[in-house]
Write an enzyme that holds these catalytic residues in place. Structure first.
Site, PDB file in Angstrom:
ATOM      1  N   LYS A   1      -8.937   6.976 -19.424  1.00  0.00           N
ATOM      2  CA  LYS A   1      -9.012   7.773 -20.368  1.00  0.00           C
ATOM      3  C   LYS A   1      -7.832   7.101 -21.994  1.00  0.00           C
ATOM      4  CE  LYS A   1     -12.999   8.226 -18.494  1.00  0.00           C
ATOM      5  NZ  LYS A   1     -13.402   9.284 -17.588  1.00  0.00           N
TER       6      LYS A   1
ATOM      7  N   ASP B   1      -8.280  19.243 -14.279  1.00  0.00           N
ATOM      8  CA  ASP B   1      -8.768  18.066 -14.685  1.00  0.00           C
ATOM      9  C   ASP B   1      -8.517  17.860 -16.398  1.00  0.00           C
ATOM     10  OD1 ASP B   1      -9.649  15.268 -15.895  1.00  0.00           O
ATOM     11  OD2 ASP B   1     -11.747  15.796 -14.434  1.00  0.00           O
TER      12      ASP B   1
ATOM     13  N   ARG C   1       0.785  -1.026  -0.227  1.00  0.00           N
ATOM     14  CA  ARG C   1       0.005  -0.051   0.474  1.00  0.00           C
ATOM     15  C   ARG C   1       1.086   1.723   0.006  1.00  0.00           C
ATOM     16  NH1 ARG C   1      -1.415   1.653   4.549  1.00  0.00           N
ATOM     17  NH2 ARG C   1      -1.744  -0.472   5.439  1.00  0.00           N
TER      18      ARG C   1
ATOM     19  N   TYR D   1     -17.399  16.707 -14.987  1.00  0.00           N
ATOM     20  CA  TYR D   1     -17.626  15.091 -15.138  1.00  0.00           C
ATOM     21  C   TYR D   1     -19.015  15.307 -14.190  1.00  0.00           C
ATOM     22  CZ  TYR D   1     -17.277  10.807 -14.763  1.00  0.00           C
ATOM     23  OH  TYR D   1     -16.778   9.180 -14.808  1.00  0.00           O
TER      24      TYR D   1
END
Ligand code: PLP
Length: 393
Positions: A209, A184, A59, A112
Site C-alpha cells: 500500500k 496494523d 532465504r 482487514y
C-alpha cells in the site's frame, strides 16, 4: 557487511532523511549511489563455512532485502524489521512466531477482511482462537482482554470504517493482561503514525500500500523493538521462507524513499475532498478523521502527524447509489488495494471485504472507499462531482 559513513541515518535525524538514507550506503567497489540489486540465491564461501559478508543462502539473507529491512526499522523506530512476500505472509509469520495453539487473539471487528480470514480459516485449525470486538469501546475491550489474550490486534484508522483507537490506552490494557499489542499500521504508514513509540509491541504492514506507494509490488513487513520477540519472528521468516524477492524489496525501498512527500500530498488532497463531500446531495456520511466532527478526530490529531489519504463515503440512496458512484468515476479507478499515487475507488462489501460478507465484520452496502491519490485535487473533485451528480432525482 561493508558500510560507508554516508549511509548511516540514525534515530536522531528527521523522517525524510532516514527514508532516503537508512540502509542505502553507496556501493564501495564502484561508488554506485543506489545500492545494487542482488539476485544471487547463494554466496561463495572462503573455505567451508567462511562467509565473506555474513551471507550464505538467499532465504536466510539477501543484501537488497536487508537494505529494505534496515530502512523499515529506521522509519518505524524499531530495532528489527522483517520483510515478507505479502502483508498476510507477514501476519502469518508473526502469529506463528508469537502464539501457540490454544492462544487467543482479540481482533478489531472491522479488521482487514484478509486478516480475519487468515485467523479464522487458516490459523483456527492450528489452534488459534479469535474474538472480534469494537476496538474503539475500550472498557469492553478491557473486559474481553482480561478473559485471556496472547495478542491484541488493532488497525487505526480502521478499514473501511475509519475508526480511531487510542494506541497508548490499548497498549496499557494489553500489557495489564499480559498480552502483546499488534498494530496494523498500513493505513497510516510510518510517516503519519509510529505505534512502537506509542506503546505497541509489534507493527505490521502491507507494504503493498503506501510504503511501496506505486501499486507495482506486493509485500509485507513486521517491525519490533524487543530482541527476544524479534528473534522468534526472524526464525519463522528463515524457517518458512515467505520472504520478499530481491526485485520486490528493491521496488519497495525505492517507494519508501518518497513516503513523506507522498503522504503530505495524499493527506492534503483527502482533506479537501472530504470537506467537499460533506453535505453534498446524496451523501449520507463522510468518514474521515480529518473532519472536526469525526468521533476520532481529536485522538487522531494527537497520535497521527496528519489524517491520511483514505476516505469512506456512505450514500443516502443505499447499495444502488454506492454501486453507481463506484462504477462511474473516470480518474478514480475501480480496483482493490490502496495507497498508490493514483486514486482508487473500492466497493468493500463486494471487493476487499467480500470474505467477511454475512459475518460480524460485514461492511455497510451503501459505502464506497476512496484511496485518494496525488493527482491535482480539482480534477479529482470534478470526477467525483460528475459521478455523484447522477444520483440526484
Ligand atoms: C492489504 C492489507 C493487508 C494485507 O496485505 P497484502 O499485502 O494484501 O497481503 C493487511 N492489512 C491491511 C490494513 C491491508 O490494507
Amino acid at each position: 557487511m561493508p558500510h560507508s559513513s554516508n549511509g548511516q541515518a540514525g534515530q536522531g535525524t528527521g523522517f525524510n532523511t532516514r527514508a532516503v538514507h537508512a540502509g542505502q550506503e553507496f556501493e564501495p567497489r564502484t561508488g554506485a549511489v543506489v545500492p545494487p540489486l542482488h539476485f544471487s540465491s547463494t554466496y561463495a564461501q572462503e573455505g567451508i563455512g567462511g562467509l565473506r559478508a555474513g551471507y550464505e543462502y538467499g532465504r536466510g539473507g539477501n543484501p537488497t532485502r536487508d537494505a529494505l529491512q534496515e530502512q523499515l526499522a529506521a522509519l518505524e523506530g524499531g530495532r528489527h524489521a522483517y520483510s515478507f512476500g505479502s502483508g498476510l505472509a507477514a501476519e502469518d509469520a508473526l502469529i506463528r512466531a508469537l502464539c501457540s495453539p490454544g492462544d487467543r487473539i482479540v481482533l478489531g471487528n472491522d479488521a482487514y477482511g484478509g486478516t480475519y480470514r487468515l485467523i479464522s480459516r487458516v490459523l483456527k485449525p492450528w489452534g488459534i482462537e479469535n474474538r472480534p470486538i469494537d476496538m474503539s469501546q475500550l472498557d469492553r475491550v478491557r473486559t474481553v482482554v482480561e478473559q485471556g489474550a496472547r495478542l491484541v490486534w488493532v488497525e487505526t484508522p480502521s478499514n473501511p470504517m475509519m475508526k480511531i483507537t487510542d494506541i497508548t490506552a490499548l497498549a496499557d490494557i494489553a500489557h495489564d493482561a499480559g498480552a502483546l499489542l499488534v498494530v496494523d499500521n498500513t493505513f497510516a504508514s510510518p510517516y503519519l503514525q509510529n505505534p512502537l513509540a506509542l506503546g505497541a509491541d509489534v507493527v505490521v504492514h502491507s507494504t503493498t500500500k503506501y510504503i511501496g506507494g506505486h501499486s507495482d509490488v506486493v509485500g509485507g513487513a513486521v517491525v519490533l523493538d524487543d530482541d527476544e520477540l524479534a528473534e522468534k519472528v526472524g526464525f519463522v521468516q528463515f524457517a518458512v521462507g515467505a520472504v520478499s524477492g530481491p526485485m520486490d524489496a528493491f521496488l519497495t525501498t525505492r517507494g519508501l524513499k518518497t513516503l513523506g512527500v507522498r503522504m503530505e500530498r495524499h493527506s492534503e488532497n483527502a482533506q479537501r475532498i472530504a470537506e467537499w463531500l460533506v453535505g453534498r446531495p446524496g451523501v449520507e456520511k463522510v468518514l474521515y478523521p480529518g473532519l472536526p466532527d469525526h468521533p476520532g478526530h481529536e485522538l487522531a490529531a494527537k497520535q497521527m502527524r496528519r489524517f491520511g489519504g483514505m476516505i469512506s463515503v456512505q450514500f443516502t440512496g443505499g447499495e444502488a447509489a454506492a454501486r453507481k458512484v463506484a462504477e462511474s468515476t473516470r480518474l478514480f479507478t475501480l480496483a482493490e488495494s490502496l495507497g498508490g499515487i493514483e486514486s482508487l475507488m473500492n466497493y468493500p462489501s463486494e471487493m476487499t471485504h467480500a470474505s467477511v460478507k454475512g459475518t460480524e465484520l460485514a461492511v455497510p452496502e451503501n459505502l464506497v472507499r476512496l484511496s485518494v491519490g496525488i493527482e491535482d485535487v480539482e480534477d479529482l473533485i470534478a470526477d467525483l462531482d460528475a459521478a455523484i451528480a447522477q444520483l440526484q432525482p
